[in-house]
Design an enzyme around this catalytic site. Structure first.
Site, PDB file in Angstrom:
ATOM      1  N   GLU A  37      -3.273 -10.097   3.836  1.00  0.00           N
ATOM      2  CA  GLU A  37      -4.454  -9.729   4.632  1.00  0.00           C
ATOM      3  C   GLU A  37      -5.511 -10.819   4.592  1.00  0.00           C
ATOM      4  O   GLU A  37      -6.137 -11.144   5.606  1.00  0.00           O
ATOM      5  CB  GLU A  37      -5.075  -8.419   4.104  1.00  0.00           C
ATOM      6  CG  GLU A  37      -4.314  -7.160   4.475  1.00  0.00           C
ATOM      7  CD  GLU A  37      -3.212  -6.816   3.489  1.00  0.00           C
ATOM      8  OE1 GLU A  37      -2.803  -7.692   2.701  1.00  0.00           O
ATOM      9  OE2 GLU A  37      -2.744  -5.681   3.514  1.00  0.00           O
ATOM     10  N   GLU A  91       0.845  -1.206   0.000  1.00  0.00           N
ATOM     11  CA  GLU A  91       0.000   0.000   0.000  1.00  0.00           C
ATOM     12  C   GLU A  91       0.878   1.252   0.000  1.00  0.00           C
ATOM     13  O   GLU A  91       0.600   2.230  -0.711  1.00  0.00           O
ATOM     14  CB  GLU A  91      -0.931  -0.005   1.209  1.00  0.00           C
ATOM     15  CG  GLU A  91      -1.908  -1.172   1.180  1.00  0.00           C
ATOM     16  CD  GLU A  91      -2.928  -1.115   2.312  1.00  0.00           C
ATOM     17  OE1 GLU A  91      -4.067  -0.734   2.053  1.00  0.00           O
ATOM     18  OE2 GLU A  91      -2.571  -1.433   3.449  1.00  0.00           O
TER      19      GLU A  91
HETATM   20  C1  1HE Z   1       6.707  -8.532  12.129  1.00  0.00           C
HETATM   21  C2  1HE Z   1       6.044  -8.368  10.892  1.00  0.00           C
HETATM   22  C3  1HE Z   1       4.787  -7.695  10.896  1.00  0.00           C
HETATM   23  C4  1HE Z   1       7.893  -9.427  10.539  1.00  0.00           C
HETATM   24  N1  1HE Z   1       4.316  -7.262  12.083  1.00  0.00           N
HETATM   25  N2  1HE Z   1       6.182  -8.093  13.278  1.00  0.00           N
HETATM   26  N3  1HE Z   1       2.136  -8.491   7.128  1.00  0.00           N
HETATM   27  C5  1HE Z   1       2.385  -9.822   7.038  1.00  0.00           C
HETATM   28  O1  1HE Z   1       1.514 -10.656   7.238  1.00  0.00           O
HETATM   29  C6  1HE Z   1       3.799 -10.204   6.753  1.00  0.00           C
HETATM   30  C7  1HE Z   1       4.408 -10.865   7.960  1.00  0.00           C
HETATM   31  N4  1HE Z   1       5.851 -11.054   7.822  1.00  0.00           N
HETATM   32  C8  1HE Z   1       6.397 -12.054   7.068  1.00  0.00           C
HETATM   33  O2  1HE Z   1       5.726 -12.813   6.382  1.00  0.00           O
HETATM   34  C9  1HE Z   1       7.886 -12.200   7.143  1.00  0.00           C
HETATM   35  O3  1HE Z   1       8.325 -11.591   8.355  1.00  0.00           O
HETATM   36  C10 1HE Z   1       8.653 -11.570   5.949  1.00  0.00           C
HETATM   37  C11 1HE Z   1       8.390 -12.392   4.690  1.00  0.00           C
HETATM   38  C12 1HE Z   1       8.257 -10.113   5.718  1.00  0.00           C
HETATM   39  C13 1HE Z   1      10.171 -11.556   6.282  1.00  0.00           C
HETATM   40  O4  1HE Z   1      10.578 -12.872   6.646  1.00  0.00           O
HETATM   41  P1  1HE Z   1      11.968 -13.060   7.453  1.00  0.00           P
HETATM   42  O5  1HE Z   1      12.180 -14.543   7.562  1.00  0.00           O
HETATM   43  O6  1HE Z   1      13.018 -12.225   6.816  1.00  0.00           O
HETATM   44  O7  1HE Z   1      11.704 -12.400   8.902  1.00  0.00           O
HETATM   45  P2  1HE Z   1      10.928 -13.015  10.172  1.00  0.00           P
HETATM   46  O8  1HE Z   1      11.825 -13.945  10.907  1.00  0.00           O
HETATM   47  O9  1HE Z   1       9.605 -13.552   9.769  1.00  0.00           O
HETATM   48  O10 1HE Z   1      10.640 -11.709  11.025  1.00  0.00           O
HETATM   49  C14 1HE Z   1      11.666 -11.059  11.772  1.00  0.00           C
HETATM   50  C15 1HE Z   1      10.996 -10.342  12.917  1.00  0.00           C
HETATM   51  O11 1HE Z   1      10.113  -9.340  12.407  1.00  0.00           O
HETATM   52  C16 1HE Z   1      10.123 -11.267  13.747  1.00  0.00           C
HETATM   53  O12 1HE Z   1      10.148 -10.765  15.071  1.00  0.00           O
HETATM   54  P3  1HE Z   1      11.106 -11.429  16.206  1.00  0.00           P
HETATM   55  O13 1HE Z   1      10.833 -10.610  17.429  1.00  0.00           O
HETATM   56  O14 1HE Z   1      10.685 -12.860  16.301  1.00  0.00           O
HETATM   57  O15 1HE Z   1      12.523 -11.287  15.681  1.00  0.00           O
HETATM   58  C17 1HE Z   1       8.750 -11.066  13.167  1.00  0.00           C
HETATM   59  O16 1HE Z   1       7.717 -11.357  14.086  1.00  0.00           O
HETATM   60  C18 1HE Z   1       8.793  -9.569  12.881  1.00  0.00           C
HETATM   61  N5  1HE Z   1       7.835  -9.187  11.864  1.00  0.00           N
HETATM   62  N6  1HE Z   1       6.800  -8.924   9.931  1.00  0.00           N
HETATM   63  C19 1HE Z   1       5.007  -7.463  13.216  1.00  0.00           C
HETATM   64  N7  1HE Z   1       4.109  -7.460   9.791  1.00  0.00           N
HETATM   65  C20 1HE Z   1      -3.379  -0.804   6.959  1.00  0.00           C
HETATM   66  S1  1HE Z   1      -3.809  -2.385   6.909  1.00  0.00           S
HETATM   67  C21 1HE Z   1      -2.437  -3.267   6.338  1.00  0.00           C
HETATM   68  C22 1HE Z   1      -2.646  -4.724   6.631  1.00  0.00           C
HETATM   69  C23 1HE Z   1      -1.389  -5.499   6.491  1.00  0.00           C
HETATM   70  O17 1HE Z   1      -0.340  -4.999   6.186  1.00  0.00           O
HETATM   71  S2  1HE Z   1      -1.570  -7.164   6.784  1.00  0.00           S
HETATM   72  C24 1HE Z   1      -0.033  -7.845   6.356  1.00  0.00           C
HETATM   73  C25 1HE Z   1       0.893  -7.923   7.524  1.00  0.00           C
END
Ligand code: 1HE
Length: 315
Positions: free
Chosen positions: A188, A168
């Site tokens: 989402e 977005e």
């Molecule tokens: C996060 C987030 C997040 C990572 N919110 N903490 N977005 C998503 O559903 C995407 C979610 N994220 C992922 O699928 C993956 O993290 C990635 C593909 C982006 C990257 O993967 P990777 O292997 O490089 O990283 P990771 O090990 O998954 O994440 C590293 C850390 O970032 C980890 O935290 P930690 O404390 O365990 O180290 C994750 O929890 C954190 N992290 N992404 C919170 N999104 C206005 S409405 C909009 C609606 C949306 O955007 S919905 C989509 C949300």
């Protein structure tokens, strides 16, 4: 990431802290004393703003570019959380883009680390009631509108995850440059939520409503090549070069006549949504306004006198 010390940035940080004191505003999230090596395309006088996503009461960001036609480079700096957009980062984006200095002629937005942006910070997805949810979504609209409908064109440099709210954000920019590592998704659907940052308005304009529906219903992920063919990005570049390319484009955009840039950002999207007859009329108005600027006349004269560059054949 390899960081080098930058004396220009240090001066800028001092100027910012002076501004902060003089105007009584909080500039703690504007960190301008370091420029990373991958920002080497920046010229002296360009502006570098790093947003770390901390939240402050009444925070405000007044950024000071040093030269006319400067490029403002805005970096999301939460690599440990894959640049997930928490409320602080959304507020910071809003404040920076609402307060870009008059000297800035174009801007670039990009992300630190391996990913552009992982979308909404899911740890902040609280049990909001419907009213609170509306206000949260509207706060994203204000921030991303400040990018799309701001004063200067914005180029997004994409790499790694460009997902959910990250997509977005990218779609609120005017041009997208994607590295080979880029992948696009709208998780989402699988998270049981819906886009809330303007995605349902902007993304169908890039790829069509049918493709967006497919992405959200099936969790489909597009790679960089397919994403470019589909219309997410205008440029596909080798690994490690998106920021450089985006700064190069922004530097060129900043040399355009400001009224032409204004017309492209504010008139073209409206004309595209008008019935043809209204569109022709609006086009006549905005083109005559742009042509009447002394700068436009000087540029046309320069070409007629053989002093301006010709259009070159595509390489
Ligand atoms: C996060 C987030 C997040 C990572 N919110 N903490 N977005 C998503 O559903 C995407 C979610 N994220 C992922 O699928 C993956 O993290 C990635 C593909 C982006 C990257 O993967 P990777 O292997 O490089 O990283 P990771 O090990 O998954 O994440 C590293 C850390 O970032 C980890 O935290 P930690 O404390 O365990 O180290 C994750 O929890 C954190 N992290 N992404 C919170 N999104 C206005 S409405 C909009 C609606 C949306 O955007 S919905 C989509 C949300």
């Amino acid at each position: 990431m390899n960081a080098v010390h930058n004396p220009m940035g240090l001066k800028l940080a001092l100027a910012l802290s002076w501004l902060s004191r003089a105007r009584g505003v909080n500039l703690q999230s504007v960190v301008a004393d370091r420029v990373h090596t991958d920002s080497r395309s920046l010229r002296a006088g360009d502006l570098f703003v790093a947003l770390r996503g901390e939240r402050f009461d009444g925070n405000q960001f007044i950024a000071q570019a040093k030269a006319q036609g400067a490029v403002a480079v805005v970096r999301l700096c939460r690599p440990a959380k894959r640049n997930a957009l928490n409320d602080g980062l959304i507020e910071a984006l809003r404040d920076v883009f609402q307060n870009l200095p008059p000297e800035a002629g174009a801007a670039v937005v990009h992300g630190e680390g391996d990913h552009f942006c992982a979308g909404l910070d899911l740890s902040e997805l609280k049990e909001r009631d419907a009213g609170e949810g509306i206000h949260h979504s509207r706060s994203w609209h204000v921030a991303l509108n400040a990018i799309e409908q701001g004063r200067v064109p914005v180029v997004a440099a994409l790499h790694g995850a460009v997902v959910g709210g990250g997509l977005e954000l990218a779609s609120a920019s005017h041009i997208r440059v994607a590295e080979e590592s880029t992948f696009y998704a709208l998780p989402e659907g699988t998270r049981g939520i819906f886009v809330g940052g303007g995605g349902s308005v902007r993304i169908p304009k890039l790829i069509g409503a049918a493709s967006m529906t497919d992405m959200m219903l099936t969790g489909r992920v597009y790679n960089a090549q397919d994403g470019e063919r589909l219309g997410f990005a205008q440029y596909l570049v080798p690994a490690g070069t998106a920021l450089q390319k985006a700064i190069e484009l922004a530097t060129r955009i900043a040399t355009n006549a400001p009224l032409t840039n204004f017309a492209l950002m504010h008139a073209l999207p409206r004309i595209a949504e008008q019935p043809a007859d209204h569109g022709f009329f609006t086009e006549a108005l905005i083109s005559s306004i742009a042509q009447s600027a002394p700068e436009a006349k000087a540029r046309v004269r320069a070409f007629l006198e053989g002093k301006a560059a010709k259009v070159q054949k595509a390489g």
